[in-house]
Design a protein around this motif. Sequence first.
Motif, PDB file in Angstrom:
ATOM      1  N   LYS A 173       0.840  -1.193   0.000  1.00  0.00           N
ATOM      2  CA  LYS A 173       0.000   0.000   0.000  1.00  0.00           C
ATOM      3  C   LYS A 173       0.876   1.243   0.000  1.00  0.00           C
ATOM      4  CE  LYS A 173      -4.303  -1.603   0.457  1.00  0.00           C
ATOM      5  NZ  LYS A 173      -5.411  -1.265  -0.467  1.00  0.00           N
ATOM      6  N   ILE A 174       0.770   2.022  -1.051  1.00  0.00           N
ATOM      7  CA  ILE A 174       1.504   3.282  -1.114  1.00  0.00           C
ATOM      8  C   ILE A 174       0.639   4.370  -0.471  1.00  0.00           C
ATOM      9  CG2 ILE A 174       0.610   4.098  -3.341  1.00  0.00           C
ATOM     10  CD1 ILE A 174       3.432   4.988  -4.040  1.00  0.00           C
ATOM     11  N   TRP A 175       1.297   5.329   0.195  1.00  0.00           N
ATOM     12  CA  TRP A 175       0.568   6.407   0.872  1.00  0.00           C
ATOM     13  C   TRP A 175       0.922   7.756   0.270  1.00  0.00           C
ATOM     14  CZ3 TRP A 175      -3.320   5.386   4.095  1.00  0.00           C
ATOM     15  CH2 TRP A 175      -3.381   4.105   4.639  1.00  0.00           C
ATOM     16  N   LYS A 176      -0.086   8.605   0.119  1.00  0.00           N
ATOM     17  CA  LYS A 176       0.102   9.966  -0.371  1.00  0.00           C
ATOM     18  C   LYS A 176      -0.882  10.891   0.346  1.00  0.00           C
ATOM     19  CE  LYS A 176       1.624   9.140  -5.160  1.00  0.00           C
ATOM     20  NZ  LYS A 176       1.463   9.619  -6.559  1.00  0.00           N
ATOM     21  N   PHE A 177      -0.537  12.167   0.416  1.00  0.00           N
ATOM     22  CA  PHE A 177      -1.542  13.150   0.796  1.00  0.00           C
ATOM     23  C   PHE A 177      -2.503  13.272  -0.390  1.00  0.00           C
ATOM     24  CE2 PHE A 177       1.756  14.512   3.808  1.00  0.00           C
ATOM     25  CZ  PHE A 177       0.986  14.636   4.958  1.00  0.00           C
ATOM     26  N   ARG A 178      -3.786  13.214  -0.112  1.00  0.00           N
ATOM     27  CA  ARG A 178      -4.774  13.180  -1.191  1.00  0.00           C
ATOM     28  C   ARG A 178      -4.750  14.468  -1.997  1.00  0.00           C
ATOM     29  NH1 ARG A 178     -10.128  14.641  -1.679  1.00  0.00           N
ATOM     30  NH2 ARG A 178     -10.226  15.223   0.528  1.00  0.00           N
ATOM     31  N   SER A 179      -4.596  14.321  -3.308  1.00  0.00           N
ATOM     32  CA  SER A 179      -4.545  15.484  -4.193  1.00  0.00           C
ATOM     33  C   SER A 179      -5.680  15.471  -5.216  1.00  0.00           C
ATOM     34  CB  SER A 179      -3.198  15.524  -4.937  1.00  0.00           C
ATOM     35  OG  SER A 179      -3.021  14.350  -5.721  1.00  0.00           O
ATOM     36  N   MET A 180      -6.523  14.447  -5.167  1.00  0.00           N
ATOM     37  CA  MET A 180      -7.638  14.324  -6.111  1.00  0.00           C
ATOM     38  C   MET A 180      -8.966  14.242  -5.361  1.00  0.00           C
ATOM     39  SD  MET A 180      -6.438  11.689  -9.112  1.00  0.00           S
ATOM     40  CE  MET A 180      -5.218  12.156 -10.335  1.00  0.00           C
ATOM     41  N   VAL A 181     -10.047  14.346  -6.121  1.00  0.00           N
ATOM     42  CA  VAL A 181     -11.366  14.139  -5.545  1.00  0.00           C
ATOM     43  C   VAL A 181     -11.480  12.682  -5.107  1.00  0.00           C
ATOM     44  CG1 VAL A 181     -12.464  15.974  -6.876  1.00  0.00           C
ATOM     45  CG2 VAL A 181     -12.320  13.670  -7.847  1.00  0.00           C
ATOM     46  N   THR A 182     -12.392  12.393  -4.186  1.00  0.00           N
ATOM     47  CA  THR A 182     -12.452  11.057  -3.591  1.00  0.00           C
ATOM     48  C   THR A 182     -12.865   9.967  -4.584  1.00  0.00           C
ATOM     49  OG1 THR A 182     -14.694  11.564  -2.840  1.00  0.00           O
ATOM     50  CG2 THR A 182     -12.895  11.899  -1.270  1.00  0.00           C
ATOM     51  N   ASN A 183     -13.616  10.316  -5.621  1.00  0.00           N
ATOM     52  CA  ASN A 183     -14.047   9.318  -6.611  1.00  0.00           C
ATOM     53  C   ASN A 183     -13.182   9.351  -7.863  1.00  0.00           C
ATOM     54  OD1 ASN A 183     -15.018  11.835  -7.400  1.00  0.00           O
ATOM     55  ND2 ASN A 183     -16.858  10.988  -8.359  1.00  0.00           N
ATOM     56  N   ALA A 184     -11.901   9.685  -7.691  1.00  0.00           N
ATOM     57  CA  ALA A 184     -10.993   9.852  -8.825  1.00  0.00           C
ATOM     58  C   ALA A 184     -10.866   8.586  -9.675  1.00  0.00           C
ATOM     59  CB  ALA A 184      -9.613  10.275  -8.324  1.00  0.00           C
ATOM     60  N   GLU A 185     -10.813   7.423  -9.031  1.00  0.00           N
ATOM     61  CA  GLU A 185     -10.647   6.176  -9.783  1.00  0.00           C
ATOM     62  C   GLU A 185     -11.851   5.911 -10.687  1.00  0.00           C
ATOM     63  OE1 GLU A 185      -8.023   3.972 -10.069  1.00  0.00           O
ATOM     64  OE2 GLU A 185      -6.991   5.659  -9.128  1.00  0.00           O
ATOM     65  N   ALA A 186     -13.036   6.235 -10.196  1.00  0.00           N
ATOM     66  CA  ALA A 186     -14.250   6.020 -10.987  1.00  0.00           C
ATOM     67  C   ALA A 186     -14.304   6.954 -12.193  1.00  0.00           C
ATOM     68  CB  ALA A 186     -15.485   6.213 -10.110  1.00  0.00           C
ATOM     69  N   LEU A 187     -13.627   8.098 -12.096  1.00  0.00           N
ATOM     70  CA  LEU A 187     -13.646   9.088 -13.177  1.00  0.00           C
ATOM     71  C   LEU A 187     -12.464   8.941 -14.132  1.00  0.00           C
ATOM     72  CD1 LEU A 187     -14.560  12.255 -11.055  1.00  0.00           C
ATOM     73  CD2 LEU A 187     -16.098  10.869 -12.451  1.00  0.00           C
ATOM     74  N   LYS A 188     -11.572   8.021 -13.853  1.00  0.00           N
ATOM     75  CA  LYS A 188     -10.327   7.893 -14.620  1.00  0.00           C
ATOM     76  C   LYS A 188     -10.576   7.674 -16.105  1.00  0.00           C
ATOM     77  CE  LYS A 188      -5.916   5.380 -14.613  1.00  0.00           C
ATOM     78  NZ  LYS A 188      -5.111   4.330 -13.922  1.00  0.00           N
ATOM     79  N   HIS A 189     -11.602   6.911 -16.437  1.00  0.00           N
ATOM     80  CA  HIS A 189     -11.876   6.592 -17.844  1.00  0.00           C
ATOM     81  C   HIS A 189     -12.285   7.820 -18.647  1.00  0.00           C
ATOM     82  CE1 HIS A 189     -15.937   6.605 -16.115  1.00  0.00           C
ATOM     83  NE2 HIS A 189     -16.392   6.764 -17.343  1.00  0.00           N
TER      84      HIS A 189
END
Length: 317
Positions: A173-189
């Motif tokens: 598990k990689i950790w980052k300070f969140r820089s995107m909206v929470t549903n970023a993965e769903a919007l990736k396409h």
Amino acid sequence: MASTIQLIEVPQSFCQQEVAFIQSQLAEWFEAEAQVGRLVFDFAKTRVLDSAAIVYLRQLSQQAKDKGVELLGWSLRPQLKQVLTLAGIDQYFTFTETTNQVFGDNVDVAFDQQVHPSVISKGKRLLDIVGALVGLTITSVLFIPLAIAIKLDSPGPVLFSQTRCGYKGQQFKIWKFRSMVTNAEALKHQVENEIDGAFFKNTNDPRITKVGKFLRKTSLDEFAQFWNVLIGEMSLVGTRPPTLDEVAQYNSHQSNRLEVKPGLTGEWQVNGRSTVLNFDQVVEMDLNYQKRWSLGYDIKLILKTIQVVFSKRSGAC
């Protein structure tokens, strides 16, 4: 017609060349034998295994799933089983324990893991620990103001975690300070990929928040990864840690970039992040790092990273 069982005797060295042979062999079987019900990989002789083999086994799992074929790993020695388990291969294969049917009861053949010198370097590990402690000290000072800014700008958690592939395909598990909206993965396409190849990058990604743009420009979003460095999942310098779906697209040559630990920074980050938009070029930069590696070269890349960050030419990976 009843389903059949195919036995694959994995060679002593299961690396890029052998992977290509088995891959072509299985392609013929899948094409000719529509009723193959189980593939049994006999690892009794296997002593050497590289990232190309791990990536291929993961890719094979999807192909087998699509065709309804069961995968079985047979006669795994403990060290080999541990390597495959850390890479998540046990999610797709049913493993059996070691047997002595090949070598006999009185023969103990160890698993000979091929290791890049950077992975076992005590100097590099010491540099990582010292750098991680310094980085985490800075992170602890910045955490509260960053957390407040992230929360005020966009609802959701302060930190973002994602499963990535590290050394030899090991999942972490990689950790980052969140820089995107929470549903970023769903919007990736919905976002265009500017990179030609396996990984994803868009300079003006609309999913990035206002605070996120600042975090990425200053690389502050990656400060949480000093924890990954401290516990040994990453290094200060290495290759960019890929996602699972990226690795699923690798060929045998590209998988060689997993022969070292992933890093906070590396060749691509300091020498071409904004200009190199072809994945094969990124791979060649990663392999060049493996060839040129030394403790002094790591320090050189760290210093160059600091220069890039303060020159305001940095960007997110």
